[in-house]
Design a protein around this motif. Sequence first.
Motif, mmCIF file in Angstrom:
data_model
loop_
_atom_site.group_PDB
_atom_site.id
_atom_site.type_symbol
_atom_site.label_atom_id
_atom_site.label_comp_id
_atom_site.label_asym_id
_atom_site.label_seq_id
_atom_site.Cartn_x
_atom_site.Cartn_y
_atom_site.Cartn_z
ATOM 1 N N GLN A 80 8.669 10.154 -8.853
ATOM 2 C CA GLN A 80 9.416 11.308 -9.162
ATOM 3 C C GLN A 80 9.815 12.145 -8.203
ATOM 4 O OE1 GLN A 80 9.538 12.430 -12.585
ATOM 5 N NE2 GLN A 80 8.952 10.493 -13.158
ATOM 6 N N ARG A 81 9.248 12.271 -7.101
ATOM 7 C CA ARG A 81 9.668 13.006 -5.816
ATOM 8 C C ARG A 81 11.182 12.213 -5.285
ATOM 9 N NH1 ARG A 81 3.919 15.710 -3.271
ATOM 10 N NH2 ARG A 81 3.898 16.765 -5.084
ATOM 11 N N MET A 82 10.951 11.114 -5.221
ATOM 12 C CA MET A 82 12.295 10.158 -4.908
ATOM 13 C C MET A 82 13.471 10.734 -5.864
ATOM 14 S SD MET A 82 12.302 8.275 -2.427
ATOM 15 C CE MET A 82 13.620 7.165 -2.742
ATOM 16 N N LYS A 83 13.166 10.741 -6.948
ATOM 17 C CA LYS A 83 14.311 11.070 -7.852
ATOM 18 C C LYS A 83 14.697 12.469 -7.569
ATOM 19 C CE LYS A 83 15.253 11.467 -12.838
ATOM 20 N NZ LYS A 83 15.558 12.929 -13.041
ATOM 21 N N LEU A 84 13.778 13.485 -7.358
ATOM 22 C CA LEU A 84 14.056 14.815 -7.000
ATOM 23 C C LEU A 84 14.996 14.900 -5.726
ATOM 24 C CD1 LEU A 84 13.472 18.034 -7.378
ATOM 25 C CD2 LEU A 84 11.383 17.546 -6.006
ATOM 26 N N LEU A 85 14.432 14.066 -4.677
ATOM 27 C CA LEU A 85 15.287 14.028 -3.336
ATOM 28 C C LEU A 85 16.467 13.685 -3.575
ATOM 29 C CD1 LEU A 85 15.074 14.512 -0.298
ATOM 30 C CD2 LEU A 85 14.416 11.928 -0.237
ATOM 31 N N ASN A 109 -5.710 -7.216 1.809
ATOM 32 C CA ASN A 109 -5.897 -7.597 0.331
ATOM 33 C C ASN A 109 -6.064 -6.352 -0.452
ATOM 34 O OD1 ASN A 109 -5.911 -10.425 0.559
ATOM 35 N ND2 ASN A 109 -8.068 -10.301 1.452
ATOM 36 N N ALA A 110 -6.068 -5.352 0.146
ATOM 37 C CA ALA A 110 -6.073 -3.968 -0.570
ATOM 38 C C ALA A 110 -4.772 -3.767 -1.247
ATOM 39 C CB ALA A 110 -6.409 -2.676 0.125
ATOM 40 N N VAL A 111 -4.624 -2.922 -2.116
ATOM 41 C CA VAL A 111 -3.286 -2.581 -2.913
ATOM 42 C C VAL A 111 -2.793 -1.375 -2.870
ATOM 43 C CG1 VAL A 111 -4.178 -4.022 -4.705
ATOM 44 C CG2 VAL A 111 -4.500 -1.828 -5.097
ATOM 45 N N SER A 112 -2.879 -0.432 -1.791
ATOM 46 C CA SER A 112 -2.242 1.042 -1.652
ATOM 47 C C SER A 112 -0.758 0.564 -1.385
ATOM 48 C CB SER A 112 -2.944 1.694 -0.714
ATOM 49 O OG SER A 112 -2.934 0.875 0.510
ATOM 50 N N GLY A 113 -0.343 -0.351 -0.520
ATOM 51 C CA GLY A 113 0.834 -0.653 -0.376
ATOM 52 C C GLY A 113 1.881 -1.017 -1.594
ATOM 53 N N ALA A 114 1.058 -2.218 -2.333
ATOM 54 C CA ALA A 114 1.505 -2.731 -3.412
ATOM 55 C C ALA A 114 1.689 -1.413 -4.517
ATOM 56 C CB ALA A 114 0.723 -3.636 -4.056
ATOM 57 N N LEU A 115 1.040 -0.487 -4.509
ATOM 58 C CA LEU A 115 1.273 0.510 -5.651
ATOM 59 C C LEU A 115 2.427 1.502 -5.109
ATOM 60 C CD1 LEU A 115 -2.539 1.640 -6.114
ATOM 61 C CD2 LEU A 115 -1.045 0.576 -7.561
ATOM 62 N N SER A 163 4.674 6.508 4.884
ATOM 63 C CA SER A 163 3.861 7.582 5.144
ATOM 64 C C SER A 163 3.593 7.956 3.687
ATOM 65 C CB SER A 163 4.765 8.769 5.919
ATOM 66 O OG SER A 163 5.023 8.004 7.161
ATOM 67 N N ASN A 164 4.092 7.650 2.665
ATOM 68 C CA ASN A 164 3.886 8.125 1.309
ATOM 69 C C ASN A 164 2.559 6.995 0.666
ATOM 70 O OD1 ASN A 164 6.660 9.641 1.640
ATOM 71 N ND2 ASN A 164 5.206 10.880 0.387
ATOM 72 N N VAL A 165 2.236 6.077 1.239
ATOM 73 C CA VAL A 165 1.270 5.085 0.958
ATOM 74 C C VAL A 165 -0.187 5.780 0.622
ATOM 75 C CG1 VAL A 165 0.008 3.006 1.171
ATOM 76 C CG2 VAL A 165 2.152 2.979 1.859
ATOM 77 N N GLY A 166 -0.672 5.766 -0.807
ATOM 78 C CA GLY A 166 -1.686 6.482 -0.979
ATOM 79 C C GLY A 166 -1.510 7.692 -1.942
ATOM 80 N N ASP A 167 -0.227 7.863 -2.290
ATOM 81 C CA ASP A 167 0.385 9.009 -3.301
ATOM 82 C C ASP A 167 -0.482 8.681 -4.500
ATOM 83 O OD1 ASP A 167 1.337 10.259 -1.100
ATOM 84 O OD2 ASP A 167 3.287 10.389 -1.865
#
Length: 483
Positions: free
Chosen positions: A277-282, A312-318, A266-270
């Motif tokens: 950074q928000r994972m670290k914060l959590l 073939n897009a890369v949003s998930g890869a990012l 649900s954070n794909v596209g951030d």
Amino acid sequence: MKKILTILALTTLTLSAQAKVRLPHLIGDNMVLQQQTDARLWGWAQPGKTVKVSTSWSKETVSTKADKQGKWLVKVKTPKASYEPLSITFDDGEPLTIKNVVAGEVWVCAGQSNMEMPVKGFWMCPVKDYNQVVIDAANHQGVRSVKIPSVMRAEPQDDAQCEWRECSPKTVGEFSATGYFFARTMHQALDIPIGLIEANKGGTRVESWLTKENLQKYTSDPTDSVEICKKWDKWDYHRSLLWGNGTFNPILNFTVKGILYYQGCSNVGDPGDQYSQRMKLLVEQWRSQFGLGEIPFYFVQIAPYEYDGDVNAVSGALLREQQYKAAKIIPNSSLVCINDLVYPYEFTQIHPTQKQQVGERLAYTALNRDYGFEGLMYKSPSFKDMQVKDDAIFIHLEDNYHTDAPFEGMEGFEIAGEDKVFHPATARHFWQEGGGYWDEAIKISSPEVKHPVAVRYCFKNFQIGNVKNAGNLPLFPFRTDNW
């Protein structure tokens, strides 16, 4: 007169009910206590009332007084893990005893739907080998779990309607699949009770679990419940704050060993490094709230999926790249790669069927890092460095345990020149006698690229490679460019 007597009777009953100590639902029959520690037990009683806590494994009685709000908390020393049924008595003048408690290892199962997904699967989303898992469940009665109901609340909650359940062929289908396969492997290795606290919700973002204070300080998300609901009126599972208040806050007093986390879709596209950074914060937030120090945090990289309707897009890869970065900046954490645990036809399946290996890889991580199983290979290989030589790129991997496999026919690599156009590449194990730093590496090349400058591996929304290390663990997707 009858009315007065009825009122007096009801008042007496109410006062009597209030006099008895009340426990959160998380503390009850069949519970697993974290072994050999000072475990917290808490509840409610009349303000100022003395509460005595005694256990079947110790002669010591611990006492405390309920505060002005009627809250109380004590710590008890827990025994070494075993299957021996234990009991705990809470007494404020009227004793209350919970039974069939065991001491073992307790882990939290947090995240979104791929952690929530039960052993029996979701609608149209099966778990591989379900029937065999049910048959085998009789061998793992030492595994227990409690599911915290997924609810939203405007204010942090200190209780939730839940109860502990013992693993059996009848109950195992309701356990978190990833959590259960983790616990089953731990149970096999340690032969002690394993407890799972399942506090998760499908579709949630990392922001769904942040506190009001952290959201206000580090994000632009609203923190007023009305505004939150307005912003995410269609997809309630994306809402900030409310899920953490209702679903995670009730477990924060419980003494646990560590946290398992599977979330990210649900954070794909951030943008940028926001997610890492928000994972670290959590993680910092949860560790502070539990008050147990730098407890282990082991999490799962999202699987290949057709995000934005384009394999073939890369949003998930990012987003996977952000998860990899998060593992580097969060102390006492480790990331599990599952890029190989999808079938080619699952490009539109957000809940892949292969959950067993996900849980097992989390268990290998915990067993190696926390339980002395140093011989277990738990790390996936990752990109280390590269050198361009003529028309090829040579790369080295970290954490390969001295093995890059397969020896021939590696799949998933792409290569590009200065035009930034990537082409499918041939990759093979490279070895040349003579003694030099680059004599043993993976050689990557393409006849379409005469002067390569960058290489990528499975850096797409849905691409399955086949490169693994000696532990049969998959290579983390990566890119050497920043295009």
